[in-house]
Design an enzyme around this catalytic site. Structure first.
Site, PDB file in Angstrom:
ATOM      1  CD  GLU A  52      -4.127  -6.518   3.716  1.00 41.30           C
ATOM      2  OE1 GLU A  52      -5.106  -5.531   4.182  1.00 41.30           O
ATOM      3  OE2 GLU A  52      -2.922  -6.250   3.958  1.00 41.30           O
TER       4      GLU A  52
ATOM      5  CD  GLU B 215      -2.965  -1.017   2.192  1.00 40.72           C
ATOM      6  OE1 GLU B 215      -2.808   0.174   3.221  1.00 40.72           O
ATOM      7  OE2 GLU B 215      -4.077  -1.696   2.346  1.00 40.72           O
TER       8      GLU B 215
END
Length: 463
Positions: free
Chosen positions: A265, A116
């Protein structure tokens, strides 16, 4: 959109060989977690997970995964991306140290560069421009060492999108669309890799309960809770599909509509703080049971924009991790407790019907808590840790610790614990609306019991 329709057959054929079973994220931010060998044994014997994703290249975990059926995803740390992007020797050294000692006995199939990173603006100048070059160097290093069946990618959060609603309006942020996303998607296309996305319907629902129905977020919407995209005409029956298709349209908008998707995720928290709605065992179990059914279905559901396409999914996470910072939900995403008992039952093959499960606890926090909330020190917490948190809190805001100065109303009892409780609460009440949390490295917690005493009054707030 025509390009999406054009590539539909290509998607279907290229995904025909891919397993549609669910993988799991194995995080390690806890001081009470089982050993790697115990954890891999747990995955093998008590779940039907076929993939394991870790956030580093932990040698103990990789060794424990040797000679198992589990496909593995490893990760290059964010902080070394700049050096790997400009130094092929550094890239080779990383592969030599973190892949070659375990491959092929350990079935490393995915190598993710960073985590991220496009959500972290503090590394915008130092790391963002280096992401794609680092991915290219890692791929080249794998090739030099004869490792040919490992897909290289990077997981991005949904905030990589500037617009995600309606899905057909999916658009990457202007600050990354041309400089990062186009070269990344070109690389993923050439290497036949995946766009890895972290997608959490929980946060979308919790942030906009007025417009997002809970059943829609939990994959159990009826006809009254579906959504039709006004531009594409596509019908959505759940929020995750809607989020994923926003990414599909964003990729297509910059000319790379054929890149495959993988969900790096997703999940639902099983508990949280008093001011965090919907984080409970019931919703977590329902979400993950329905996730398993949907993403293990044969033939695959895909999404409305990509019907019939297999999408690999990694659920977050294996354990509740007690050292994850932030609000309470951060420490409650696990499908297992650290003692290796299940938080709730899930058949990860997706075959078990709801009627065969034991009843779940009735949720009590699907609506906001309406009482007062305070933030206090954890009883029995380490005095040194409390002192550190106290010093930090008193250094923030305006007048945060005035009441615990000598001679003031909250000075006594003159203990670190008492002063920390007041300081933690004063800090949190000032800053919670702008992202401040009641955590302080694990020595603070929320309470609904008024900690005020005598003339010492703790300020309070409601959710």
């Amino acid at each position: 959109m025509a390009p999406l329709l054009f590539f539909l057959l290509l998607f279907t054929l290229s995904n025909a060989h891919i397993s549609s079973r669910i993988g799991v994220n194995y995080g390690q931010l806890g001081d009470n977690l089982p050993s790697p060998s115990e954890s891999i044994s747990l995955i093998k014997t008590q779940t039907k997970f076929t993939r394991v994703k870790i956030y580093d290249a932990n040698p103990s975990i990789l060794k424990s995964l040797s000679k198992t059926h589990l496909q593995v995803s490893i990760m290059v740390p964010n902080q070394i991306i700049p050096s790997i992007s400009t130094n092929r020797t550094a890239s080779d050294d990383w592969i030599r140290s973190n892949v070659l000692p375990f491959y092929p006995s350990t079935k490393i199939r995915y190598l993710l560069v960073g985590n991220e990173i496009l959500s972290d603006y503090s590394i915008k100048n130092s790391t963002w421009p280096n992401l794609v070059p680092a991915m290219k160097n890692i791929k080249a290093s794998l090739k030099r060492f004869g490792v040919g069946n490992v897909k290289v990618g990077t997981p991005l959060a949904m905030d990589a999108l500037q617009s995600s609603f309606p899905p057909s309006n999916g658009t990457f942020r202007a600050d990354i669309a041309e400089s990062v996303m186009k070269p990344m998607l070109e690389f993923l296309t050439k290497t036949k890799s995946y766009f890895f996305v972290d997608a959490y319907p929980y946060f979308v629902w919790a942030g906009d309960r007025v417009n997002v129905n809970l059943d829609y977020a939990l994959f159990r919407a009826d006809g009254a809770h579906t959504y039709t995209d006004p531009k594409s005409g596509l019908l959505y029956t759940n929020l995750l599909d809607q989020m994923l298709d926003a990414v599909v349209f964003a990729m297509d908008r910059v000319g790379f509509g054929s890149v495959r998707l993988a969900v790096a995720e997703t999940g639902w928290p099983n508990s949280g703080d008093y001011d965090q709605i919907g984080a409970n065992t019931y919703n977590a179990a329902i979400y993950n049971r329905n996730l398993a059914r949907r993403f293990t279905a044969k033939p695959a559901f895909g999404t409305p924009a990509r019907p019939g396409v297999v999408i690999p999914v990694f659920v977050f996470s294996l354990y509740n991790e007690n050292q994850k910072p932030g609000p309470g939900t951060e420490r409650h995403w696990g499908v297992f407790y650290p003692n290796r008992t299940a938080v709730y039952e899930v058949d990860w093959t997706g075959k078990k019907p709801d009627r065969d499960y034991e009843p779940l606890p009735v949720p009590t926090n699907d609506e906001p808590y309406k009482g007062k909330i305070w933030c206090v020190a954890v009883s029995g917490a380490n005095v040194t840790d409390l002192g550190g948190g106290l010093a930090y809190a008193c250094g923030q805001g305006k007048g945060t610790c005035d009441a615990i100065q000598k001679g003031r109303e909250c000075y006594k009892p003159n203990t670190v614990g008492a002063h920390a409780s007041y300081a933690f609460n004063a800090y949190w009440q000032q800053f919670r609306s702008s992202g401040g949390t009641c955590y302080f490295n694990g020595v603070a917690q929320q309470t609904i019991k008024d900690p005020s005493y005598g003339s010492c009054k703790f300020p309070s707030s409601t959710s």
